[in-house]
Write a protein that holds these residues in place. Structure first.
Motif, mmCIF file in Angstrom:
data_model
loop_
_atom_site.group_PDB
_atom_site.id
_atom_site.type_symbol
_atom_site.label_atom_id
_atom_site.label_comp_id
_atom_site.label_asym_id
_atom_site.label_seq_id
_atom_site.Cartn_x
_atom_site.Cartn_y
_atom_site.Cartn_z
ATOM 1 N N LEU A 194 0.837 -1.193 0.000
ATOM 2 C CA LEU A 194 0.000 0.000 0.000
ATOM 3 C C LEU A 194 0.875 1.248 0.000
ATOM 4 O O LEU A 194 1.961 1.253 0.581
ATOM 5 C CB LEU A 194 -0.912 0.019 1.235
ATOM 6 C CG LEU A 194 -1.796 -1.214 1.460
ATOM 7 C CD1 LEU A 194 -2.525 -1.095 2.788
ATOM 8 C CD2 LEU A 194 -2.781 -1.405 0.317
ATOM 9 N N GLN A 195 0.377 2.290 -0.654
ATOM 10 C CA GLN A 195 1.024 3.596 -0.637
ATOM 11 C C GLN A 195 0.035 4.645 -0.155
ATOM 12 O O GLN A 195 -1.154 4.577 -0.472
ATOM 13 C CB GLN A 195 1.530 3.994 -2.030
ATOM 14 C CG GLN A 195 2.900 3.465 -2.387
ATOM 15 C CD GLN A 195 3.355 3.981 -3.731
ATOM 16 O OE1 GLN A 195 2.559 4.145 -4.655
ATOM 17 N NE2 GLN A 195 4.640 4.223 -3.869
ATOM 18 N N PHE A 196 0.537 5.614 0.601
ATOM 19 C CA PHE A 196 -0.305 6.697 1.097
ATOM 20 C C PHE A 196 0.290 8.033 0.683
ATOM 21 O O PHE A 196 1.494 8.159 0.439
ATOM 22 C CB PHE A 196 -0.415 6.639 2.628
ATOM 23 C CG PHE A 196 -0.794 5.286 3.159
ATOM 24 C CD1 PHE A 196 -1.938 4.646 2.725
ATOM 25 C CD2 PHE A 196 0.002 4.643 4.100
ATOM 26 C CE1 PHE A 196 -2.291 3.398 3.201
ATOM 27 C CE2 PHE A 196 -0.338 3.394 4.590
ATOM 28 C CZ PHE A 196 -1.485 2.767 4.147
ATOM 29 N N LEU A 197 -0.568 9.036 0.646
ATOM 30 C CA LEU A 197 -0.153 10.396 0.304
ATOM 31 C C LEU A 197 -0.521 11.326 1.448
ATOM 32 O O LEU A 197 -1.644 11.284 1.958
ATOM 33 C CB LEU A 197 -0.853 10.850 -0.985
ATOM 34 C CG LEU A 197 -0.614 12.292 -1.445
ATOM 35 C CD1 LEU A 197 0.859 12.532 -1.740
ATOM 36 C CD2 LEU A 197 -1.463 12.604 -2.669
ATOM 37 N N HIS A 198 0.417 12.153 1.847
ATOM 38 C CA HIS A 198 0.174 13.101 2.925
ATOM 39 C C HIS A 198 -0.634 14.282 2.397
ATOM 40 O O HIS A 198 -0.434 14.748 1.271
ATOM 41 C CB HIS A 198 1.496 13.599 3.506
ATOM 42 C CG HIS A 198 1.369 14.266 4.830
ATOM 43 N ND1 HIS A 198 0.968 15.583 4.962
ATOM 44 C CD2 HIS A 198 1.583 13.813 6.095
ATOM 45 C CE1 HIS A 198 0.947 15.904 6.246
ATOM 46 N NE2 HIS A 198 1.311 14.852 6.956
ATOM 47 N N LEU A 199 -1.538 14.777 3.223
ATOM 48 C CA LEU A 199 -2.394 15.894 2.829
ATOM 49 C C LEU A 199 -1.572 17.120 2.431
ATOM 50 O O LEU A 199 -1.889 17.796 1.442
ATOM 51 C CB LEU A 199 -3.344 16.243 3.973
ATOM 52 C CG LEU A 199 -4.257 17.451 3.761
ATOM 53 C CD1 LEU A 199 -5.177 17.246 2.563
ATOM 54 C CD2 LEU A 199 -5.080 17.732 5.023
ATOM 55 N N ASP A 200 -0.524 17.426 3.175
ATOM 56 C CA ASP A 200 0.296 18.603 2.860
ATOM 57 C C ASP A 200 0.936 18.491 1.478
ATOM 58 O O ASP A 200 1.007 19.480 0.733
ATOM 59 C CB ASP A 200 1.394 18.787 3.913
ATOM 60 C CG ASP A 200 0.844 19.226 5.261
ATOM 61 O OD1 ASP A 200 -0.369 19.508 5.343
ATOM 62 O OD2 ASP A 200 1.620 19.258 6.232
ATOM 63 N N ASP A 201 1.401 17.284 1.127
ATOM 64 C CA ASP A 201 1.994 17.093 -0.201
ATOM 65 C C ASP A 201 0.951 17.234 -1.297
ATOM 66 O O ASP A 201 1.226 17.803 -2.364
ATOM 67 C CB ASP A 201 2.669 15.715 -0.285
ATOM 68 C CG ASP A 201 4.001 15.666 0.454
ATOM 69 O OD1 ASP A 201 4.738 16.662 0.405
ATOM 70 O OD2 ASP A 201 4.289 14.630 1.077
ATOM 71 N N ALA A 202 -0.250 16.732 -1.054
ATOM 72 C CA ALA A 202 -1.322 16.851 -2.045
ATOM 73 C C ALA A 202 -1.649 18.316 -2.310
ATOM 74 O O ALA A 202 -1.763 18.751 -3.464
ATOM 75 C CB ALA A 202 -2.566 16.106 -1.568
ATOM 76 N N ILE A 203 -1.786 19.096 -1.249
ATOM 77 C CA ILE A 203 -2.102 20.520 -1.402
ATOM 78 C C ILE A 203 -0.950 21.255 -2.083
ATOM 79 O O ILE A 203 -1.167 22.127 -2.941
ATOM 80 C CB ILE A 203 -2.414 21.143 -0.033
ATOM 81 C CG1 ILE A 203 -3.725 20.556 0.522
ATOM 82 C CG2 ILE A 203 -2.513 22.666 -0.126
ATOM 83 C CD1 ILE A 203 -4.053 20.996 1.932
ATOM 84 N N SER A 204 0.276 20.880 -1.750
ATOM 85 C CA SER A 204 1.444 21.573 -2.307
ATOM 86 C C SER A 204 1.574 21.366 -3.811
ATOM 87 O O SER A 204 1.859 22.310 -4.556
ATOM 88 C CB SER A 204 2.718 21.103 -1.601
ATOM 89 O OG SER A 204 2.738 21.517 -0.252
ATOM 90 N N VAL A 205 1.386 20.130 -4.291
ATOM 91 C CA VAL A 205 1.563 19.891 -5.730
ATOM 92 C C VAL A 205 0.475 20.589 -6.542
ATOM 93 O O VAL A 205 0.732 21.072 -7.650
ATOM 94 C CB VAL A 205 1.613 18.379 -6.070
ATOM 95 C CG1 VAL A 205 2.837 17.724 -5.469
ATOM 96 C CG2 VAL A 205 0.340 17.655 -5.661
ATOM 97 N N ILE A 206 -0.737 20.660 -5.980
ATOM 98 C CA ILE A 206 -1.799 21.385 -6.683
ATOM 99 C C ILE A 206 -1.453 22.868 -6.756
ATOM 100 O O ILE A 206 -1.599 23.506 -7.798
ATOM 101 C CB ILE A 206 -3.154 21.164 -5.996
ATOM 102 C CG1 ILE A 206 -3.590 19.706 -6.156
ATOM 103 C CG2 ILE A 206 -4.221 22.096 -6.590
ATOM 104 C CD1 ILE A 206 -4.832 19.339 -5.379
ATOM 105 N N GLY A 207 -0.969 23.417 -5.649
ATOM 106 C CA GLY A 207 -0.558 24.814 -5.658
ATOM 107 C C GLY A 207 0.536 25.096 -6.662
ATOM 108 O O GLY A 207 0.498 26.102 -7.387
ATOM 109 N N GLU A 208 1.517 24.201 -6.743
ATOM 110 C CA GLU A 208 2.603 24.356 -7.713
ATOM 111 C C GLU A 208 2.077 24.349 -9.138
ATOM 112 O O GLU A 208 2.523 25.121 -9.994
ATOM 113 C CB GLU A 208 3.627 23.230 -7.535
ATOM 114 C CG GLU A 208 4.530 23.377 -6.336
ATOM 115 C CD GLU A 208 5.536 24.501 -6.526
ATOM 116 O OE1 GLU A 208 6.157 24.565 -7.604
ATOM 117 O OE2 GLU A 208 5.687 25.306 -5.593
#
Length: 325
Positions: free
Chosen positions: A203-217
């Motif tokens: 399984l792989q998980f994604l951190h909320l902060d990383d998700a928000i950051s890549v969208i912002g970028e």
């Protein structure tokens, strides 16, 4: 003048947080959030418009608000209690209407799709790590995986018709956070975890902060292309179960979906109909393109994301994690 951004699905907790984060960016002039119902919490400086993306009204919203960037987050797995038909209509028909509106607009110059690693399907023939060039080996003929394959195909068609628009597609692993509904988060809330005998899925998980950051970028900078997004590394279901203190319920692989669904209902829980194959074969993706081409290094690994999640939740009655709906 900064960007004027439309965010779909803003009544969801994830989209609401993305919207608030975008509204605080110096390169963003205004954020408009659209959904059929208002969000539960405060959107801060985000303007909320109550409208259904499955209708042509979304085009009027883009025109009136002067939207030049679209962040499409309203593509989600079905909820067991709501059934498949509503989710299918929201995911596919909603995306078609958003793309049609964006195509008619003379202002839109950026389109961001929050897709899913479910586009790769799940099967025993899967590679160790999917790259963006890989095709599904199986498991995309029904449910949310089928939806997301269709959604991405429509977005590629839009990109061909409007080559001047920068289109960014994120194939994201599931976000693991106490406040963000997701199939794996909901599965982990059960006091016992159904598991397929003979399988220990990665399984792989994604951190909320990383998700928000890549969208912002992607909104603030030109990042054309398709990118896998996940926390580096993998965890086995057996590791997750042990660290959560949740015993697994071994079940035969044949009939696993029906048996596990019955077991979860008896525990008073819920399980996404799209999760069974992942709990058998697992799924993991390569994020080299995210690092090397997009230029983003995730701040949290899969294990770190899980450990933060584990520390944030507290066992309740019958060992159920203290999660929000």
């Amino acid at each position: 003048m900064g960007r004027v951004v439309l965010v779909t699905g803003v009544s969801g907790e994830f989209a609401a947080r993305v919207s608030r984060a975008l509204a605080e960016q110096p390169g963003v002039e205004r954020v408009v959030g659209i959904d059929t119902r208002p969000p539960a919490g405060d959107l801060g400086g985000v303007k909320f418009v109550r409208a259904d993306i499955r209708t042509p009204v979304v085009g009027k919203v883009m025109a009136v608000e002067g939207i030049d960037a679209v962040v499409h987050l309203d593509v989600n797995p079905s909820e067991q209690s709501r059934g498949r038909s509503g989710a299918k209509e929201r995911n596919v028909i909603g995306t078609m209407q958003v793309l049609a509106a964006a195509q008619r607009s003379e202002l839109v110059r950026k389109f961001v799709l929050w897709s899913s690693t479910a586009v790769y399907g799940t099967s025993p023939k899967d590679p160790a790590l999917f790259t963006e060039a890989d095709n599904a080996r199986g498991g995309t003929n029904v449910g949310f995986p089928k939806d997301i394959v269709e959604v991405e195909s429509y977005v590629r068609g839009y990109s061909r018709r409007r080559p001047e628009v920068i289109v960014t597609t994120f194939r994201a692993a599931q976000i693991l956070h106490p406040d963000i509904p997701a199939p794996l988060r909901n599965y982990f809330a059960n006091p016992l975890l159904p598991a397929s005998i003979g399988f220990d899925p990665r399984l792989q998980f994604l951190h909320l902060d990383d998700a928000i950051s890549v969208i912002g970028e992607s909104v603030l900078h030109d990042r054309w292309g398709t990118f896998n997004v996940a926390g580096p590394g993998v965890m086995l279901l057996s590791q997750v179960s042990r660290r959560l203190g949740k015993p697994t319920i071994p079940m035969p692989p044949i009939g696993f979906a029906a048996a596990s669904s019955r077991a979860v209902r008896m525990m008073g829980g819920d399980i996404s109909p799209d999760l069974y194959r992942v709990l058998t074969h697992g799924r993991a993706v390569d994020i080299a393109a995210l690092r090397d081409i997009f230029g983003y290094e995730p701040k949290y690994t899969t294990e770190e994301t899980f450990e933060e999640f584990r520390a944030a939740v507290r066992p309740g009655p019958l060992g159920v994690l203290g999660l929000t709906k």
